[in-house]
Design an enzyme around this catalytic site. Sequence first.
Site, PDB file in Angstrom:
ATOM      1  N   GLY A 222     -15.801 -18.338 -15.121  1.00  0.00           N
ATOM      2  CA  GLY A 222     -16.324 -16.954 -14.609  1.00  0.00           C
ATOM      3  C   GLY A 222     -17.096 -16.202 -15.825  1.00  0.00           C
ATOM      4  O   GLY A 222     -17.822 -17.012 -16.436  1.00  0.00           O
ATOM      5  N   SER A 223     -16.845 -14.945 -15.960  1.00  0.00           N
ATOM      6  CA  SER A 223     -17.440 -14.310 -17.160  1.00  0.00           C
ATOM      7  C   SER A 223     -17.334 -14.660 -18.343  1.00  0.00           C
ATOM      8  O   SER A 223     -18.348 -14.223 -19.375  1.00  0.00           O
ATOM      9  CB  SER A 223     -17.192 -12.863 -17.088  1.00  0.00           C
ATOM     10  OG  SER A 223     -17.697 -12.513 -15.736  1.00  0.00           O
ATOM     11  N   THR A 224     -16.493 -15.532 -18.960  1.00  0.00           N
ATOM     12  CA  THR A 224     -16.318 -16.066 -20.028  1.00  0.00           C
ATOM     13  C   THR A 224     -17.519 -16.662 -20.494  1.00  0.00           C
ATOM     14  O   THR A 224     -18.013 -16.865 -21.632  1.00  0.00           O
ATOM     15  CB  THR A 224     -15.284 -16.679 -20.365  1.00  0.00           C
ATOM     16  OG1 THR A 224     -15.067 -17.818 -19.687  1.00  0.00           O
ATOM     17  CG2 THR A 224     -14.063 -15.744 -20.235  1.00  0.00           C
TER      18      THR A 224
END
Length: 493
Positions: A222-224
């Site tokens: 995801g956004s990591t």
Amino acid sequence: MNKPLRRIAIFCGLLVLTLLIRDNWLQYVKADSLKDDPKNRRVTISRYSTPRGDIIVGGNPVTGSADTKRNGLNDLKYKRTYKNGPMWAPVTGYASQAFGANQLESIEDGILTGNDDRLFFRNTLDMITGKPRQGGNVVTTLNAAAQKAAFNGLKSRGKGAVVALEPSTGKILALASFPSYDPSAFAGNSNDDAAAWKKLQKKYNPDDPMLNRALRETYPPGSTFKVVTAAAALENGLYSSADQKTKTPLPWIMPGTTTPLKNEGNIPCENATMRIALRYSCNTVFGKIGSDLGNDKMLAEAKKFGFDAEQFTPVRSSASVFSDNMNPSQTALSSIGQFNTAATPLQMAMVASAVANNGKLMKPYMVDKLQSSTLDTIEQTDPQELSQPLSSENAQILQSMMETVVKEGTGTRAQIQGVTVGGKTGTAQHGVANSKNPYAWFISYAKLSDGSSPVAVAVVVEDESANRGDISGGGLAAPIAKSVMEAVIDSKK
């Protein structure tokens, strides 16, 4: 000598020669295959004839041995015992009289049993003095307080994993996976041990407690993953600072499609700077960065962080994935941690660690040294640089962006008083058409007043019981990361 006697002598000589050839064949040519043959009971008897050496954490053993030979019914004298077995199982693995061994118990079996060639001199002295053979110790890099914080944090949330690293060396400080198992439950070879083993197998237990989620499970990050994308933008000169406005229209239509890439909520993403985009986690900004850079440059940067390669700690970690041969819209989705992108918790801890260590990625490892039974050091692990994913200057730019996320963005629940914390949240889609509860991610590092960074952490939570709307990296994963970072910091005081 008459003719009949001569023939008998020649025949006997040939028999002796045949025996010698056969004996040498068995001892030198077939020795290894016979030793490793699972039907060779003598090897197993020898392995469990003396207490195994210990796996050490913070100067204390987390393993032991118990005498189980009763009334001559069991020819395997000692079985393995574990202290806080479920907490340490992702580190130690298991050693079972019936089911063999894995992880450190297997990799360092020679040291732990005392059979390693490097213990030859010690074993020879013990044989001369009449002492029984003794196993050596495996001294780990783990921090007991950090491991406890990680494990307890996961227990309160359900499935997931935590990895904590020391950025300057690559030492693994915490390696937790939940649900877990107690290796003591099947360390022997009784019917009860067999029943305990059966209950832990995925076929009978869909939660798969024996899966080491920290090393062997890959999740969409995801956004990591936007931290990797930001690093690629800086390293390739697409943008030169955190506060330079990006060329990102709203809506942004993915190349070759009529589909706009959506952001979550009403957030200021149009032409946002990378600092603002990371703070609010703008999909459009980082998706367009990935598309503008192209698959080749994004893949090259991901590989510098360790993607597409197995890691050996020495326990093997599965390779994280950033795909090749993607079109621009697929590259855009992959650059925000979706599509085919998949990462182990270890991999995402490596990403945070490299940023915290001013762009230098150190090889992760969990064995500090190997010792003989007399505590002499047989082998010492030296820190090793793995790669340089980004320059020191660009790493410091990225640090300032991640610190903004924790100061006033989606990662505020990771704040620690008197400590500078940088981080990035992530909520990764899960299931066909995002039908299942998403994964909650948080990656972070802590920086002390002297500029040193003692710990970097990655947390992923699979909370299947939570309300879908309540799942976020900042809400579920960041508090666990905070407790692990605090444990490491407190242990250094």
